[in-house]
Each structure stands twice: as structure tokens, then as C-alpha cells.
Design a protein around this motif. Structure first.
Motif, PDB file in Angstrom:
ATOM      1  N   LEU A  56       0.494  -0.948  -0.133  1.00 56.61           N
ATOM      2  CA  LEU A  56      -0.084   0.034  -0.420  1.00 56.61           C
ATOM      3  C   LEU A  56       1.087   1.350   0.301  1.00 56.61           C
ATOM      4  CD1 LEU A  56      -2.873   0.952   0.284  1.00 56.61           C
ATOM      5  CD2 LEU A  56      -2.948   0.502   2.389  1.00 56.61           C
ATOM      6  N   ILE A  57       0.810   2.007  -0.663  1.00 56.60           N
ATOM      7  CA  ILE A  57       0.843   3.380  -0.718  1.00 56.60           C
ATOM      8  C   ILE A  57      -0.234   4.705   0.055  1.00 56.60           C
ATOM      9  CG2 ILE A  57       2.173   4.983  -1.585  1.00 56.60           C
ATOM     10  CD1 ILE A  57       2.522   2.982  -4.085  1.00 56.60           C
ATOM     11  N   LEU A  58       0.660   5.326   0.545  1.00 54.73           N
ATOM     12  CA  LEU A  58      -0.612   6.508   0.940  1.00 54.73           C
ATOM     13  C   LEU A  58       0.001   7.628   0.910  1.00 54.73           C
ATOM     14  CD1 LEU A  58      -0.758   4.354   4.265  1.00 54.73           C
ATOM     15  CD2 LEU A  58      -2.753   4.811   3.081  1.00 54.73           C
ATOM     16  N   SER A  59      -0.691   8.610   0.197  1.00 49.95           N
ATOM     17  CA  SER A  59      -0.016  10.129  -0.584  1.00 49.95           C
ATOM     18  C   SER A  59      -0.554  10.882  -0.124  1.00 49.95           C
ATOM     19  CB  SER A  59       0.349   9.669  -1.954  1.00 49.95           C
ATOM     20  OG  SER A  59       1.555  10.741  -1.883  1.00 49.95           O
ATOM     21  N   ASP A  60       0.197  11.823   0.709  1.00 52.14           N
ATOM     22  CA  ASP A  60      -0.622  13.003   0.704  1.00 52.14           C
ATOM     23  C   ASP A  60      -0.734  13.807  -0.700  1.00 52.14           C
ATOM     24  OD1 ASP A  60      -1.562  15.658   2.050  1.00 52.14           O
ATOM     25  OD2 ASP A  60       0.095  16.376   2.304  1.00 52.14           O
ATOM     26  N   ILE A  61      -1.872  14.054  -0.614  1.00 54.10           N
ATOM     27  CA  ILE A  61      -1.568  15.290  -1.681  1.00 54.10           C
ATOM     28  C   ILE A  61      -1.005  16.995  -2.644  1.00 54.10           C
ATOM     29  CG2 ILE A  61      -3.337  16.643  -3.468  1.00 54.10           C
ATOM     30  CD1 ILE A  61      -5.707  14.545  -2.748  1.00 54.10           C
ATOM     31  N   ASN A  62      -0.812  17.701  -1.510  1.00 53.55           N
ATOM     32  CA  ASN A  62      -0.412  18.706  -1.294  1.00 53.55           C
ATOM     33  C   ASN A  62       0.817  18.452  -0.421  1.00 53.55           C
ATOM     34  OD1 ASN A  62      -2.647  20.086  -2.330  1.00 53.55           O
ATOM     35  ND2 ASN A  62      -3.813  20.504  -0.783  1.00 53.55           N
ATOM     36  N   MET A  63       2.173  19.007  -1.146  1.00 55.45           N
ATOM     37  CA  MET A  63       3.324  19.075  -1.504  1.00 55.45           C
ATOM     38  C   MET A  63       4.843  20.003  -1.675  1.00 55.45           C
ATOM     39  SD  MET A  63       3.978  14.739  -0.164  1.00 55.45           S
ATOM     40  CE  MET A  63       3.561  14.218  -2.370  1.00 55.45           C
ATOM     41  N   PRO A  64       5.260  20.312  -1.685  1.00 55.46           N
ATOM     42  CA  PRO A  64       6.347  21.652  -2.251  1.00 55.46           C
ATOM     43  C   PRO A  64       6.336  20.062  -3.589  1.00 55.46           C
ATOM     44  CG  PRO A  64       7.584  21.147   0.029  1.00 55.46           C
ATOM     45  CD  PRO A  64       5.835  20.554  -0.024  1.00 55.46           C
ATOM     46  N   MET A  86      -4.567   8.525  -1.415  1.00 54.46           N
ATOM     47  CA  MET A  86      -4.536  10.043  -1.464  1.00 54.46           C
ATOM     48  C   MET A  86      -4.913  10.996  -0.056  1.00 54.46           C
ATOM     49  SD  MET A  86      -2.701   9.509  -4.393  1.00 54.46           S
ATOM     50  CE  MET A  86      -2.237  11.456  -4.181  1.00 54.46           C
ATOM     51  N   ILE A  87      -4.414  11.709   0.826  1.00 52.90           N
ATOM     52  CA  ILE A  87      -5.072  11.709   1.898  1.00 52.90           C
ATOM     53  C   ILE A  87      -4.807  12.919   1.765  1.00 52.90           C
ATOM     54  CG2 ILE A  87      -4.268  11.884   3.894  1.00 52.90           C
ATOM     55  CD1 ILE A  87      -2.619  10.004   4.183  1.00 52.90           C
ATOM     56  N   THR A  88      -6.050  14.270   1.738  1.00 47.51           N
ATOM     57  CA  THR A  88      -5.914  15.140   1.726  1.00 47.51           C
ATOM     58  C   THR A  88      -6.815  16.362   2.388  1.00 47.51           C
ATOM     59  OG1 THR A  88      -6.382  17.256   0.157  1.00 47.51           O
ATOM     60  CG2 THR A  88      -8.248  15.365   0.163  1.00 47.51           C
ATOM     61  N   ALA A  89      -6.247  17.188   3.186  1.00 46.39           N
ATOM     62  CA  ALA A  89      -7.205  18.374   4.212  1.00 46.39           C
ATOM     63  C   ALA A  89      -8.413  18.933   3.659  1.00 46.39           C
ATOM     64  CB  ALA A  89      -6.234  19.303   4.362  1.00 46.39           C
ATOM     65  N   TYR A  90      -8.066  18.916   1.594  1.00 47.51           N
ATOM     66  CA  TYR A  90      -9.597  19.243   1.079  1.00 47.51           C
ATOM     67  C   TYR A  90     -10.044  18.645   0.516  1.00 47.51           C
ATOM     68  CZ  TYR A  90      -5.996  22.828   1.819  1.00 47.51           C
ATOM     69  OH  TYR A  90      -5.009  23.978   2.912  1.00 47.51           O
ATOM     70  N   GLY A  91     -11.667  17.565   0.866  1.00 46.59           N
ATOM     71  CA  GLY A  91     -11.711  16.478   0.094  1.00 46.59           C
ATOM     72  C   GLY A  91     -13.257  16.981  -1.032  1.00 46.59           C
ATOM     73  N   ASP A  92     -13.007  18.020  -1.978  1.00 47.68           N
ATOM     74  CA  ASP A  92     -13.937  18.333  -2.912  1.00 47.68           C
ATOM     75  C   ASP A  92     -13.725  16.782  -3.748  1.00 47.68           C
ATOM     76  OD1 ASP A  92     -11.734  19.628  -5.251  1.00 47.68           O
ATOM     77  OD2 ASP A  92     -11.330  19.739  -3.419  1.00 47.68           O
ATOM     78  N   ALA A  93     -14.683  17.397  -4.338  1.00 41.59           N
ATOM     79  CA  ALA A  93     -15.434  16.562  -5.826  1.00 41.59           C
ATOM     80  C   ALA A  93     -14.378  16.395  -6.977  1.00 41.59           C
ATOM     81  CB  ALA A  93     -16.669  17.082  -6.172  1.00 41.59           C
ATOM     82  N   GLU A  94     -13.350  17.473  -7.187  1.00 37.30           N
ATOM     83  CA  GLU A  94     -12.865  17.934  -8.181  1.00 37.30           C
ATOM     84  C   GLU A  94     -11.055  16.766  -7.606  1.00 37.30           C
ATOM     85  OE1 GLU A  94     -11.562  18.751 -12.032  1.00 37.30           O
ATOM     86  OE2 GLU A  94     -13.363  19.112 -11.105  1.00 37.30           O
ATOM     87  N   THR A  95     -10.984  17.362  -6.675  1.00 42.80           N
ATOM     88  CA  THR A  95     -10.047  16.292  -6.205  1.00 42.80           C
ATOM     89  C   THR A  95     -10.003  15.136  -6.220  1.00 42.80           C
ATOM     90  OG1 THR A  95      -9.206  18.537  -4.695  1.00 42.80           O
ATOM     91  CG2 THR A  95      -7.887  16.422  -4.096  1.00 42.80           C
TER      92      THR A  95
END
Length: 129
Positions: A56-64, A86-95
Motif C-alpha cells: 500500500l502507498i498512502l500519499s498526501d496530495i499537497n506537497m512542495p 491519497m490523503i488530503t485536507a481538502y476533500g472536494d469533488a474535483e480533487t
């Protein structure tokens, strides 16, 4: 052979949080947590684990630099059989739509529900057995 879970996140406290949440599993050597602090580092680790059981790979979306969404198709090209969440603070539909289109199995929002994540890892461990 060790069973690996790769966590990709640029935040330094994530490693301690994950190690604390899964300390019993890590102590029992059920799996190994590896950490990459950038998408580029993650791609190098994914390539280096070709001979290992990466489940398994768990990855943040927003990274520099390279984002998790940019890394996703490259990771799937190297290891198409390994699920990516994918892991995000912003779970919007487009993302969410973009992540799924690029090969993510699913999207988790922060703060991470470690009970839900534990179920994901358990399912992967059963498949690997």
C-alpha cells in the motif's frame, strides 16, 4: 520478506503519528512503515522496492515540488499492482475525481481516521498472505 506500507508526506510530524498509531503492529513485525518526505523520494523508494512486498502507498496530495496527484500516475507505472490511497485536507469533488482518474484507489480526508486506515491495511495484509 517484509511487507511494506509507504507513507508519502512532507510534514515532519506524520512519521511519529503513524508510528504511534501502528506501534503494536510494528513491534509484532506485521508490516514495516517506510516514509518519504517528497514525491520524488517516494518514486525512488517505490522503484527500490521492486523485489519487496509493497502492499500500500498512502500519499498526501499537497506537497512542495511534485504533488501527490502528479506522482500518482508515475507510481502506478512503476508498481501498477500496488494500491494508492491519497490523503488530503481538502476533500472536494474535483480533487477526488482527479485522484481516481489518475489511479488512486480512494481518497481519505484529514484528520485521518486511523480506524478506517487500519481496516485498509488489514485487507491488504490478508491479500498478501
Amino acid at each position: 520478506m517484509s511487507i511494506l506500507v509507504l507513507v508519502v508526506d512532507d510534514e515532519p510530524d506524520i512519521e511519529a503519528l503513524f508510528r504511534q498509531q501502528f506501534r503494536k503492529d510494528l513491534r509484532a513485525r506485521r508490516f514495516v512503515l517506510e516514509f518519504a518526505h517528497s514525491a520524488a523520494e517516494a518514486l525512488a523508494r517505490i522503484t527500490a522496492t521492486i523485489e519487496q512486498s509493497l502492499i500500500l502507498i498512502l500519499s498526501d496530495i499537497n506537497m512542495p515540488g511534485m504533488t501527490g496527484l502528479d506522482m500518482l500516475p508515475k507510481a502506478k507505472e512503476i508498481r501498477p499492482e500496488v494500491p494508492v490511497i491519497m490523503i488530503t485536507a481538502y476533500g472536494d469533488a474535483e480533487t477526488s475525481k482527479t485522484a481516481l482518474e489518475r489511479g488512486a484507489e480512494r481518497l481519505l480526508t484529514k484528520p485521518i481516521d486511523f480506524g478506517q486506515l487500519r481496516q485498509e491495511i488489514e485487507a491488504r495484509l490478508e491479500q498478501a498472505a
